[in-house]
Design a protein around this motif. Structure first.
Motif, PDB file in Angstrom:
ATOM      1  N   MET A  26      72.868  31.890  41.935  1.00  0.00           N
ATOM      2  CA  MET A  26      73.939  32.450  42.749  1.00  0.00           C
ATOM      3  C   MET A  26      75.053  31.475  43.082  1.00  0.00           C
ATOM      4  O   MET A  26      76.026  31.830  43.749  1.00  0.00           O
ATOM      5  CB  MET A  26      73.345  33.026  44.043  1.00  0.00           C
ATOM      6  N   GLY A  27      74.949  30.217  42.632  1.00  0.00           N
ATOM      7  CA  GLY A  27      75.996  29.241  42.901  1.00  0.00           C
ATOM      8  C   GLY A  27      76.108  28.875  44.362  1.00  0.00           C
ATOM      9  O   GLY A  27      77.205  28.620  44.872  1.00  0.00           O
ATOM     10  N   LEU A  28      74.963  28.795  45.060  1.00  0.00           N
ATOM     11  CA  LEU A  28      74.936  28.520  46.499  1.00  0.00           C
ATOM     12  C   LEU A  28      74.261  27.182  46.771  1.00  0.00           C
ATOM     13  O   LEU A  28      73.186  26.887  46.230  1.00  0.00           O
ATOM     14  CB  LEU A  28      74.165  29.624  47.225  1.00  0.00           C
ATOM     15  N   THR A  29      74.864  26.393  47.627  1.00  0.00           N
ATOM     16  CA  THR A  29      74.288  25.103  47.995  1.00  0.00           C
ATOM     17  C   THR A  29      73.366  25.256  49.197  1.00  0.00           C
ATOM     18  O   THR A  29      73.488  26.185  49.996  1.00  0.00           O
ATOM     19  CB  THR A  29      75.390  24.086  48.331  1.00  0.00           C
ATOM     20  N   SER A  30      72.444  24.327  49.318  1.00  0.00           N
ATOM     21  CA  SER A  30      71.530  24.281  50.454  1.00  0.00           C
ATOM     22  C   SER A  30      71.273  22.817  50.783  1.00  0.00           C
ATOM     23  O   SER A  30      71.721  21.918  50.066  1.00  0.00           O
ATOM     24  CB  SER A  30      70.212  24.993  50.125  1.00  0.00           C
ATOM     25  N   ARG A  31      70.538  22.593  51.868  1.00  0.00           N
ATOM     26  CA  ARG A  31      70.258  21.204  52.231  1.00  0.00           C
ATOM     27  C   ARG A  31      69.381  20.520  51.175  1.00  0.00           C
ATOM     28  O   ARG A  31      69.510  19.330  50.922  1.00  0.00           O
ATOM     29  CB  ARG A  31      69.585  21.146  53.597  1.00  0.00           C
ATOM     30  N   VAL A  32      68.490  21.274  50.529  1.00  0.00           N
ATOM     31  CA  VAL A  32      67.630  20.700  49.495  1.00  0.00           C
ATOM     32  C   VAL A  32      68.432  20.367  48.247  1.00  0.00           C
ATOM     33  O   VAL A  32      68.230  19.319  47.628  1.00  0.00           O
ATOM     34  CB  VAL A  32      66.486  21.674  49.148  1.00  0.00           C
ATOM     35  N   LEU A  33      69.355  21.238  47.865  1.00  0.00           N
ATOM     36  CA  LEU A  33      70.159  21.036  46.660  1.00  0.00           C
ATOM     37  C   LEU A  33      71.623  21.280  47.033  1.00  0.00           C
ATOM     38  O   LEU A  33      72.073  22.419  47.100  1.00  0.00           O
ATOM     39  CB  LEU A  33      69.714  21.984  45.551  1.00  0.00           C
ATOM     40  N   ALA A  34      72.337  20.210  47.287  1.00  0.00           N
ATOM     41  CA  ALA A  34      73.687  20.296  47.839  1.00  0.00           C
ATOM     42  C   ALA A  34      74.768  20.474  46.785  1.00  0.00           C
ATOM     43  O   ALA A  34      75.946  20.243  47.059  1.00  0.00           O
ATOM     44  CB  ALA A  34      73.977  19.040  48.670  1.00  0.00           C
ATOM     45  N   ARG A  35      74.389  20.880  45.596  1.00  0.00           N
ATOM     46  CA  ARG A  35      75.368  21.129  44.541  1.00  0.00           C
ATOM     47  C   ARG A  35      74.942  22.369  43.762  1.00  0.00           C
ATOM     48  O   ARG A  35      73.764  22.669  43.659  1.00  0.00           O
ATOM     49  CB  ARG A  35      75.462  19.932  43.584  1.00  0.00           C
ATOM     50  N   ASP A  36      75.951  23.077  43.240  1.00  0.00           N
ATOM     51  CA  ASP A  36      75.625  24.196  42.362  1.00  0.00           C
ATOM     52  C   ASP A  36      75.695  23.707  40.916  1.00  0.00           C
ATOM     53  O   ASP A  36      75.662  22.508  40.661  1.00  0.00           O
ATOM     54  CB  ASP A  36      76.539  25.398  42.618  1.00  0.00           C
ATOM     55  N   ASP A  37      75.820  24.630  39.973  1.00  0.00           N
ATOM     56  CA  ASP A  37      75.693  24.253  38.557  1.00  0.00           C
ATOM     57  C   ASP A  37      77.043  24.036  37.873  1.00  0.00           C
ATOM     58  O   ASP A  37      77.128  24.058  36.651  1.00  0.00           O
ATOM     59  CB  ASP A  37      74.896  25.328  37.806  1.00  0.00           C
ATOM     60  N   CYS A  38      78.126  23.841  38.646  1.00  0.00           N
ATOM     61  CA  CYS A  38      79.425  23.529  38.025  1.00  0.00           C
ATOM     62  C   CYS A  38      79.349  22.169  37.335  1.00  0.00           C
ATOM     63  O   CYS A  38      78.800  21.216  37.887  1.00  0.00           O
ATOM     64  CB  CYS A  38      80.530  23.476  39.084  1.00  0.00           C
ATOM     65  N   THR A  39      79.927  22.047  36.145  1.00  0.00           N
ATOM     66  CA  THR A  39      79.974  20.770  35.448  1.00  0.00           C
ATOM     67  C   THR A  39      81.380  20.189  35.512  1.00  0.00           C
ATOM     68  O   THR A  39      82.330  20.864  35.925  1.00  0.00           O
ATOM     69  CB  THR A  39      79.567  20.937  33.971  1.00  0.00           C
ATOM     70  N   LYS A  40      81.556  18.946  35.071  1.00  0.00           N
ATOM     71  CA  LYS A  40      82.861  18.292  35.115  1.00  0.00           C
ATOM     72  C   LYS A  40      83.872  18.961  34.194  1.00  0.00           C
ATOM     73  O   LYS A  40      85.080  18.762  34.350  1.00  0.00           O
ATOM     74  CB  LYS A  40      82.715  16.819  34.759  1.00  0.00           C
ATOM     75  N   HIS A  41      83.394  19.764  33.251  1.00  0.00           N
ATOM     76  CA  HIS A  41      84.287  20.480  32.341  1.00  0.00           C
ATOM     77  C   HIS A  41      84.762  21.804  32.934  1.00  0.00           C
ATOM     78  O   HIS A  41      85.626  22.458  32.350  1.00  0.00           O
ATOM     79  CB  HIS A  41      83.575  20.755  31.009  1.00  0.00           C
TER      80      HIS A  41
END
Length: 491
Positions: free
Chosen positions: A304-319
């Motif tokens: 879902m592209g949602l951040t949380s305290r456990v995983l503070a990043r989604d799956d967007c890449t530098k590209h």
């Protein structure tokens, strides 16, 4: 849909080898029938009996429900107050997330790239997902994992994430996007039919999937990208699986290594984001997650592209610069209270009681299940250890899994490793509730990518360490096969 027919009377091996399989399997059953006290033989009459409490697959948490809501009920032993907490989590699990806006609220921050806008979107009615049935159907409840072969410089990534993500698209293909953004691509699946026959000449046909990704939104993928399709697994009993002790998992591996069945499961060793160390994995198709909280947090980010305290990043890449620059829904987007509510919900989704457990047909199928060696990996029962939720502690449960990795052969392999799991290895999935798949999910597609259209096809796809059990089932006559399926449908 692509269909190509290639007839098999048995797995494609030399005639002499097939004959040895037949002789060894028949000999095993004959010897055990005549000399049941011999090592490795279990008495059929003992196997074909109902163990006290066996009907309650989830112990005192089990629920008496068999309709389309059978997988959506709270643990029976929850108090009224705790049931209220369960239904709060249920609301967060079912209701959709919204696109981030300047007026932030508790449920915004979706995407920009995602697969679904709600947990229920993949785990429909908390049940099993399904693959596209042809090349034109969208992948509604099936994900595609992405990775590339690691290099010597990727040690850190392999230790922390288990794989090296595809550079442009990340670790998971996201086939949906919010307005103003492009989805990453579209999954296409075609199937090749592989007809086979049992030893009594009864036919069965397997379908082999061929997957491709088109409509790529951000340029070509790495030429060595590894793709792995994963249908959403059922949500029932996850808190009970989490409560099985690590000692029991290690004991499973040790007992298999000491047996003569050439089966040697192993625990996956994965990264715990909160503890910051390597621990035993038990969730996911390759046991790549150590606990439910981390499993849920990674699903928030990847699905879902949602951040949380456990995983503070989604799956967007530098590209994917537009994805990186998009407005977020807070830091983190999923508040700790929501994470806790969904964790409580996912821990306490109850396992349905078994049905028709004492019929002669079911008990005969149970004996055949054991005689074919299926119970070596699909270990029937455990007593849970002290759990985070007291209702889950000290329960005698019947999940039918060892939670270990096993080599399932090239035909089921995806060529994609995950931590210490290689491309042919998969975690043994629990079997509890499997007989209610049609009622809950409206289909009977099984295995990690949903290729099997029914339970018998799923069995015949077994290879690698499970080849011996598969070959034993191929020797069964129609009455034996029907009894085996009756037993599985009772689970």
């Amino acid at each position: 849909m692509l269909k190509r027919h290639v007839w098999h009377t048995f797995p494609t091996v030399p005639l002499a080898t097939r004959q040895r399989w037949r002789e060894s399997t028949v000999s095993f059953f004959l010897i055990c029938a005549l000399f049941p006290a011999l090592s490795g033989c279990e008495r059929t009459e003992e196997l074909a009996t109902l163990e006290p409490g066996e009907k309650l697959s989830g112990g005192a948490t089990s629920v008496a429900k068999t309709d389309s809501n059978a997988f959506s009920m709270p643990s029976t032993n929850l108090s009224s107050l705790r049931r209220m907490d369960f239904f709060v989590g249920n609301g967060f699990f079912r209701n959709p997330w919204k696109v981030a806006s300047v007026q932030q609220n508790a449920r915004d921050g979706l995407g920009p790239l995602f697969n679904t806008d709600t947990c229920q979107g993949c785990h429909i009615k908390d049940g099993r997902g399904h693959p596209p049935t042809d090349a034109d159907e969208p992948a509604v409840s099936m994900l595609v994992r992405l990775s590339i072969n690691p290099t010597a410089a990727d040690t850190y990534q392999l230790e922390r994430g288990g794989v090296v993500p595809e550079p442009t698209y990340g670790g998971q293909l996201q086939d949906a996007a919010i307005a103003g953004h492009r989805p990453e691509g579209r999954v296409r699946v075609e199937y090749t039919e592989i007809p086979m026959v049992f030893s009594d000449r009864s036919p069965i046909s397997l379908r082999k999937p061929q997957m491709r990704i088109d409509s790529l939104g951000y340029g070509p993928m790495h030429p060595e990208t590894q793709l792995s399709a994963r249908i959403a697994p059922p949500m029932i009993g996850l808190g009970l699986l989490e409560a099985i002790s690590e000692d029991d998992l290690r004991a499973n591996a040790m007992q298999q290594a000491e047996s003569s069945r050439r089966i040697s499961g192993k625990v996956n060793m994965v990264w715990d984001d909160v503890q910051g160390k390597t621990v035993i994995g038990r969730f996911g198709w390759k046991a790549g997650q150590p606990n439910l909280n981390q499993q849920n947090s990674h699903a928030f980010a990847g699905d879902m592209g949602l951040t949380s305290r456990v995983l503070a990043r989604d799956d967007c890449t530098k590209h994917q610069t537009a994805c990186q620059q998009a407005m977020n829904g807070g830091t983190p987007e999923v508040r700790d209270s929501i994470v806790a509510s969904i964790l409580f919900y996912t821990r306490n989704l109850a396992v349905p009681m078994r049905r028709d457990v004492a019929t002669p047909q079911t008990l005969r199928g149970k004996a055949l299940f054991h005689q074919a060696g299926c119970a070596t990996c699909h270990v029937p029962s455990y007593v849970t250890a002290e759990a985070a939720e007291p209702e889950l502690s000290q329960q005698k449960i019947y999940p039918y899994t060892d939670l270990l990795l096993h080599d399932m052969g090239d035909e089921l392999g995806d060529g994609r490793g995950e931590y210490i799991a290689d491309g042919n290895e998969w975690r043994t999935p629990p079997l509890w509730g499997i007989g209610l798949t049609q009622q809950v999910s409206g289909h009977t597609f099984f295995l990690h990518d949903g290729r099997a259209r029914n339970l018998m096809e799923a069995i015949i796809w077994h290879g690698g360490e499970a080849r011996g059990s598969r070959n034993a089932v191929l020797q069964f006559d129609q009455a034996q096969r029907e009894a085996l399926i009756s037993f599985l449908n009772s689970l």
